[in-house]
Design a protein around this motif. Structure first.
Motif, PDB file in Angstrom:
ATOM      1  N   ALA A   9     -51.044   5.070  23.517  1.00  0.00           N
ATOM      2  CA  ALA A   9     -51.700   4.860  24.802  1.00  0.00           C
ATOM      3  C   ALA A   9     -52.590   3.638  24.679  1.00  0.00           C
ATOM      4  N   GLU A  10     -52.693   2.898  25.765  1.00  0.00           N
ATOM      5  CA  GLU A  10     -53.568   1.741  25.777  1.00  0.00           C
ATOM      6  C   GLU A  10     -53.986   1.441  27.211  1.00  0.00           C
ATOM      7  N   ILE A  11     -55.077   0.757  27.360  1.00  0.00           N
ATOM      8  CA  ILE A  11     -55.553   0.340  28.665  1.00  0.00           C
ATOM      9  C   ILE A  11     -54.995  -1.057  28.926  1.00  0.00           C
ATOM     10  N   VAL A  12     -54.328  -1.210  30.087  1.00  0.00           N
ATOM     11  CA  VAL A  12     -53.755  -2.501  30.449  1.00  0.00           C
ATOM     12  C   VAL A  12     -54.188  -2.875  31.865  1.00  0.00           C
ATOM     13  N   GLU A  13     -54.237  -4.155  32.157  1.00  0.00           N
ATOM     14  CA  GLU A  13     -54.593  -4.616  33.492  1.00  0.00           C
ATOM     15  C   GLU A  13     -53.339  -4.728  34.339  1.00  0.00           C
ATOM     16  N   VAL A  14     -53.404  -4.182  35.552  1.00  0.00           N
ATOM     17  CA  VAL A  14     -52.315  -4.294  36.515  1.00  0.00           C
ATOM     18  C   VAL A  14     -52.920  -4.616  37.879  1.00  0.00           C
ATOM     19  N   ILE A  15     -52.064  -5.039  38.802  1.00  0.00           N
ATOM     20  CA  ILE A  15     -52.480  -5.275  40.170  1.00  0.00           C
ATOM     21  C   ILE A  15     -52.074  -4.049  40.980  1.00  0.00           C
ATOM     22  N   GLU A  33     -48.848   6.163  53.195  1.00  0.00           N
ATOM     23  CA  GLU A  33     -49.517   5.188  52.349  1.00  0.00           C
ATOM     24  C   GLU A  33     -48.871   5.209  50.980  1.00  0.00           C
ATOM     25  N   VAL A  34     -48.618   4.033  50.455  1.00  0.00           N
ATOM     26  CA  VAL A  34     -47.970   3.899  49.162  1.00  0.00           C
ATOM     27  C   VAL A  34     -48.817   2.963  48.309  1.00  0.00           C
ATOM     28  N   VAL A  35     -48.988   3.307  47.039  1.00  0.00           N
ATOM     29  CA  VAL A  35     -49.677   2.428  46.104  1.00  0.00           C
ATOM     30  C   VAL A  35     -48.631   1.800  45.206  1.00  0.00           C
ATOM     31  N   GLN A  36     -48.607   0.466  45.191  1.00  0.00           N
ATOM     32  CA  GLN A  36     -47.682  -0.280  44.340  1.00  0.00           C
ATOM     33  C   GLN A  36     -48.445  -0.850  43.158  1.00  0.00           C
ATOM     34  N   TYR A  37     -47.803  -0.870  42.002  1.00  0.00           N
ATOM     35  CA  TYR A  37     -48.400  -1.437  40.799  1.00  0.00           C
ATOM     36  C   TYR A  37     -47.549  -2.607  40.329  1.00  0.00           C
ATOM     37  N   LYS A  43     -44.417  -8.999  38.264  1.00  0.00           N
ATOM     38  CA  LYS A  43     -43.287  -8.073  38.134  1.00  0.00           C
ATOM     39  C   LYS A  43     -43.673  -6.713  38.720  1.00  0.00           C
ATOM     40  N   PHE A  44     -42.821  -6.209  39.651  1.00  0.00           N
ATOM     41  CA  PHE A  44     -43.057  -4.883  40.227  1.00  0.00           C
ATOM     42  C   PHE A  44     -42.855  -3.829  39.141  1.00  0.00           C
ATOM     43  N   LEU A  45     -43.811  -2.899  39.004  1.00  0.00           N
ATOM     44  CA  LEU A  45     -43.746  -1.870  37.974  1.00  0.00           C
ATOM     45  C   LEU A  45     -43.289  -0.525  38.551  1.00  0.00           C
ATOM     46  N   PHE A  46     -44.053   0.005  39.520  1.00  0.00           N
ATOM     47  CA  PHE A  46     -43.707   1.279  40.147  1.00  0.00           C
ATOM     48  C   PHE A  46     -44.569   1.502  41.370  1.00  0.00           C
ATOM     49  N   LYS A  47     -44.235   2.538  42.141  1.00  0.00           N
ATOM     50  CA  LYS A  47     -45.056   2.897  43.283  1.00  0.00           C
ATOM     51  C   LYS A  47     -45.209   4.400  43.358  1.00  0.00           C
ATOM     52  N   THR A  48     -46.292   4.832  44.009  1.00  0.00           N
ATOM     53  CA  THR A  48     -46.552   6.244  44.249  1.00  0.00           C
ATOM     54  C   THR A  48     -46.949   6.426  45.704  1.00  0.00           C
ATOM     55  N   GLU A  49     -46.508   7.523  46.314  1.00  0.00           N
ATOM     56  CA  GLU A  49     -46.878   7.850  47.678  1.00  0.00           C
ATOM     57  C   GLU A  49     -48.153   8.674  47.641  1.00  0.00           C
ATOM     58  N   LEU A  50     -49.127   8.291  48.436  1.00  0.00           N
ATOM     59  CA  LEU A  50     -50.394   9.025  48.465  1.00  0.00           C
ATOM     60  C   LEU A  50     -50.290  10.257  49.362  1.00  0.00           C
ATOM     61  N   PHE A  51     -49.954  10.060  50.636  1.00  0.00           N
ATOM     62  CA  PHE A  51     -49.891  11.151  51.595  1.00  0.00           C
ATOM     63  C   PHE A  51     -49.303  10.635  52.888  1.00  0.00           C
TER      64      PHE A  51
END
Length: 53
Positions: A9-15, A33-37, A43-51
């Protein structure tokens, strides 16, 4: 937290970007609402839906 479940595990910076997706015109395409990382180099990493809105 034991180490049997993960190798490292490590801490990394993302947008992190919050956007709205969907038309809301049907149950199959609700407005949500969707959060994109993204990586710092764009480079697009992944997204999550909030609600659903």
């Amino acid at each position: 937290m034991g180490n049997d479940y993960f190798k490292s595990a490590e801490i990394v910076e993302v947008i992190r970007i919050t956007v709205t997706e969907g038309t809301g015109m049907s149950k199959e395409d609700p407005i949500k609402e969707v959060v994109q990382y993204w990586s710092k180099d764009g480079k697009f990493l992944f997204k999550t839906e909030l609600f659903a809105c």
